[in-house]
Design a protein around this motif. Structure first.
Motif, PDB file in Angstrom:
ATOM      1  N   LEU A 150     -35.593  -2.397  10.745  1.00  0.00           N
ATOM      2  CA  LEU A 150     -34.474  -1.458  10.857  1.00  0.00           C
ATOM      3  C   LEU A 150     -33.661  -1.704  12.123  1.00  0.00           C
ATOM      4  O   LEU A 150     -32.438  -1.623  12.116  1.00  0.00           O
ATOM      5  N   ILE A 151     -34.343  -2.008  13.222  1.00  0.00           N
ATOM      6  CA  ILE A 151     -33.657  -2.302  14.488  1.00  0.00           C
ATOM      7  C   ILE A 151     -32.800  -3.558  14.329  1.00  0.00           C
ATOM      8  O   ILE A 151     -31.635  -3.578  14.743  1.00  0.00           O
ATOM      9  N   ALA A 152     -33.367  -4.588  13.724  1.00  0.00           N
ATOM     10  CA  ALA A 152     -32.590  -5.809  13.477  1.00  0.00           C
ATOM     11  C   ALA A 152     -31.380  -5.495  12.598  1.00  0.00           C
ATOM     12  O   ALA A 152     -30.286  -6.030  12.818  1.00  0.00           O
ATOM     13  N   GLY A 153     -31.566  -4.610  11.636  1.00  0.00           N
ATOM     14  CA  GLY A 153     -30.457  -4.213  10.761  1.00  0.00           C
ATOM     15  C   GLY A 153     -29.352  -3.499  11.510  1.00  0.00           C
ATOM     16  O   GLY A 153     -28.166  -3.710  11.247  1.00  0.00           O
ATOM     17  N   GLU A 154     -29.720  -2.638  12.470  1.00  0.00           N
ATOM     18  CA  GLU A 154     -28.711  -1.934  13.267  1.00  0.00           C
ATOM     19  C   GLU A 154     -27.899  -2.922  14.113  1.00  0.00           C
ATOM     20  O   GLU A 154     -26.689  -2.794  14.239  1.00  0.00           O
ATOM     21  N   VAL A 155     -28.567  -3.908  14.679  1.00  0.00           N
ATOM     22  CA  VAL A 155     -27.868  -4.935  15.463  1.00  0.00           C
ATOM     23  C   VAL A 155     -26.934  -5.725  14.554  1.00  0.00           C
ATOM     24  O   VAL A 155     -25.773  -5.982  14.901  1.00  0.00           O
ATOM     25  N   SER A 156     -27.412  -6.096  13.368  1.00  0.00           N
ATOM     26  CA  SER A 156     -26.583  -6.830  12.418  1.00  0.00           C
ATOM     27  C   SER A 156     -25.356  -6.024  12.009  1.00  0.00           C
ATOM     28  O   SER A 156     -24.242  -6.552  11.951  1.00  0.00           O
ATOM     29  N   LYS A 157     -25.546  -4.722  11.707  1.00  0.00           N
ATOM     30  CA  LYS A 157     -24.405  -3.878  11.324  1.00  0.00           C
ATOM     31  C   LYS A 157     -23.368  -3.822  12.437  1.00  0.00           C
ATOM     32  O   LYS A 157     -22.167  -3.909  12.177  1.00  0.00           O
ATOM     33  N   ASP A 158     -23.832  -3.685  13.668  1.00  0.00           N
ATOM     34  CA  ASP A 158     -22.919  -3.622  14.809  1.00  0.00           C
ATOM     35  C   ASP A 158     -22.130  -4.918  14.948  1.00  0.00           C
ATOM     36  O   ASP A 158     -20.900  -4.894  15.069  1.00  0.00           O
ATOM     37  N   LEU A 159     -22.821  -6.055  14.915  1.00  0.00           N
ATOM     38  CA  LEU A 159     -22.135  -7.344  15.042  1.00  0.00           C
ATOM     39  C   LEU A 159     -21.190  -7.585  13.868  1.00  0.00           C
ATOM     40  O   LEU A 159     -20.085  -8.107  14.046  1.00  0.00           O
ATOM     41  N   THR A 160     -21.613  -7.193  12.687  1.00  0.00           N
ATOM     42  CA  THR A 160     -20.767  -7.350  11.502  1.00  0.00           C
ATOM     43  C   THR A 160     -19.474  -6.563  11.652  1.00  0.00           C
ATOM     44  O   THR A 160     -18.381  -7.094  11.405  1.00  0.00           O
ATOM     45  N   ARG A 161     -19.569  -5.308  12.060  1.00  0.00           N
ATOM     46  CA  ARG A 161     -18.379  -4.451  12.208  1.00  0.00           C
ATOM     47  C   ARG A 161     -17.451  -4.961  13.311  1.00  0.00           C
ATOM     48  O   ARG A 161     -16.248  -4.976  13.153  1.00  0.00           O
TER      49      ARG A 161
END
Length: 186
Positions: A129-140
């Motif tokens: 989930l933490i990796a997913g939050e980082v990915s969402k941030d970088l994606t946006r």
């Protein structure tokens, strides 16, 4: 009226935030460039009177800027714009801390409950989930065009799997789309 924040979450509209922001800008300009308190409140009321179901925080700030310029307070509007820009730079520097800390504290219910197949209190799941939050941030912030991020934030589209998008994998795309488009479904 709901306000859609930059991270995609929503909050109730609060006109006092507009009033405080203009008052802060008022403090850094020359006295002749300041706006009276009653006009500040009128600007906040103007935004509130739009009475839309949802507004992006950026759209609210744009309305405030236009109202300040309509009042002939160009230096004040400039101060307000500069403040917005510097805050945007701070946000772009690191936007994931709070979402990650909320996962560790088990208080980010939206992320923790989005997939019933994952036990969000397990360390391995939290790591995912933490990796997913980082990915969402970088994606946006860095990967998607700004208009796509904005459309997602406004609810016009849903950009699925942003939590995996920085990698060349997709969590939910387990079918051969090419074959399905060429040959149909059964």
């Amino acid at each position: 009226m709901k306000v859609i924040k930059r991270d995609g979450s929503t909050a109730d509209f609060d006109s006092s935030k507009i009033i405080v922001a203009i008052q802060k800008a008022n403090q850094v300009v020359e006295p002749e460039d300041r706006i009276e308190q009653e006009r500040i409140e009128a600007i906040a009321h103007y935004v509130e009177s739009k009475n839309r179901m949802r507004l992006l925080v950026e759209d609210i700030q744009d309305m405030v800027e236009h109202q300040l310029m309509d009042e002939g307070k160009f230096n004040l509007a400039k101060s307000y714009i500069i403040y917005r820009y510097t805050r945007a730079l701070v946000r772009k520097a690191n936007t994931t801390d709070e979402s990650i800390l909320s996962l560790i504290r088990n208080s980010n219910k939206d992320v923790m409950e989005e997939n019933s197949n994952k036990n969000a209190v397990m360390a391995s799941t939290q790591r995912d989930l933490i990796a997913g939050e980082v990915s969402k941030d970088l994606t946006r912030r860095l990967i998607l065009p700004e208009k796509i991020s904005k459309a997602h934030d406004e609810g016009a589209i849903h950009f699925h799997d942003a939590d995996y998008f920085v990698q060349p994998i997709f969590n939910c795309c387990l079918i051969n789309v090419g074959d399905m488009l060429d040959n149909g479904t059964v």
